[in-house]
Scaffold this motif. Structure first.
Motif, PDB file in Angstrom:
ATOM      1  N   ASP A   1       0.771  -1.320  -0.059  1.00 63.31           N
ATOM      2  CA  ASP A   1       0.040   0.268   0.012  1.00 63.31           C
ATOM      3  C   ASP A   1       0.967   1.232  -0.090  1.00 63.31           C
ATOM      4  O   ASP A   1       1.808   1.369   0.780  1.00 63.31           O
ATOM      5  CB  ASP A   1      -0.951   0.031   1.230  1.00 63.31           C
ATOM      6  CG  ASP A   1      -2.025  -1.187   1.336  1.00 63.31           C
ATOM      7  OD1 ASP A   1      -2.523  -1.349   0.245  1.00 63.31           O
ATOM      8  OD2 ASP A   1      -1.727  -1.659   2.183  1.00 63.31           O
ATOM      9  N   HIS A   2       0.440   2.216  -0.619  1.00 59.79           N
ATOM     10  CA  HIS A   2       1.050   3.472  -0.808  1.00 59.79           C
ATOM     11  C   HIS A   2       0.011   4.425  -1.226  1.00 59.79           C
ATOM     12  O   HIS A   2      -0.671   4.568  -1.967  1.00 59.79           O
ATOM     13  CB  HIS A   2       2.212   3.383  -1.854  1.00 59.79           C
ATOM     14  CG  HIS A   2       2.800   4.914  -2.092  1.00 59.79           C
ATOM     15  ND1 HIS A   2       3.630   5.332  -0.995  1.00 59.79           N
ATOM     16  CD2 HIS A   2       2.790   5.513  -2.875  1.00 59.79           C
ATOM     17  CE1 HIS A   2       4.509   6.325  -1.416  1.00 59.79           C
ATOM     18  NE2 HIS A   2       3.610   6.948  -2.580  1.00 59.79           N
ATOM     19  N   ASP A   3       0.100   5.688  -0.177  1.00 56.65           N
ATOM     20  CA  ASP A   3      -0.857   6.810  -0.574  1.00 56.65           C
ATOM     21  C   ASP A   3      -2.129   6.386  -0.594  1.00 56.65           C
ATOM     22  O   ASP A   3      -2.745   7.071  -1.576  1.00 56.65           O
ATOM     23  CB  ASP A   3      -0.139   7.694  -1.444  1.00 56.65           C
ATOM     24  CG  ASP A   3      -0.400   9.137  -1.480  1.00 56.65           C
ATOM     25  OD1 ASP A   3      -0.952   9.502  -0.294  1.00 56.65           O
ATOM     26  OD2 ASP A   3      -0.655   9.612  -2.615  1.00 56.65           O
ATOM     27  N   GLY A   4      -2.540   5.499   0.031  1.00 49.43           N
ATOM     28  CA  GLY A   4      -4.026   5.058   0.100  1.00 49.43           C
ATOM     29  C   GLY A   4      -4.377   4.156  -1.087  1.00 49.43           C
ATOM     30  O   GLY A   4      -5.650   3.813  -1.193  1.00 49.43           O
ATOM     31  N   ASN A   5      -3.430   3.596  -2.077  1.00 54.05           N
ATOM     32  CA  ASN A   5      -3.738   2.961  -2.839  1.00 54.05           C
ATOM     33  C   ASN A   5      -2.913   1.409  -2.666  1.00 54.05           C
ATOM     34  O   ASN A   5      -2.167   1.481  -1.861  1.00 54.05           O
ATOM     35  CB  ASN A   5      -3.145   3.410  -4.382  1.00 54.05           C
ATOM     36  CG  ASN A   5      -3.836   4.754  -4.688  1.00 54.05           C
ATOM     37  OD1 ASN A   5      -5.193   4.829  -4.752  1.00 54.05           O
ATOM     38  ND2 ASN A   5      -3.097   5.778  -4.892  1.00 54.05           N
TER      39      ASN A   5
END
Length: 90
Positions: free
Chosen positions: A35-39
């Motif tokens: 996961d990164h930056d809500g994605n």
């Protein structure tokens, strides 16, 4: 994800990985999920073709329903696995 691929190149298995079920074709496909930056992002690779790590597919998971990998992404993965086997002479 790069770290997990490096561990695979060295013959290990990162804690970020898990086997992807239902692919068939005699190869083990491993999934890295991050996961990164809500994605959420996924990378699928295999190490069971000779001694090489083949990164087969990478994509952003867009579905907000469940954890199942979309059918389209599975079809892309299967086609690339077949091509990797052809390239390796298997």
């Amino acid at each position: 994800m790069g770290y997990a691929l490096r561990v695979a190149q060295e013959g290990g298995k990162s804690q970020q990985t898990k086997p992807l079920k239902g692919i068939g074709g005699g190869a083990t496909v491993i999934e890295i999920c991050d996961d990164h930056d809500g994605n959420t992002y996924r990378v699928m690779y295999t190490v069971k073709i000779g001694d090489k790590v083949y990164v087969l597919h990478a994509f952003q998971k867009k579905s907000k329903k469940g954890i199942e990998t979309p059918k389209y992404e599975i079809e892309v993965l299967k086609a690339r696995l077949k091509k990797a086997k052809e390239l390796a002479g298997n």
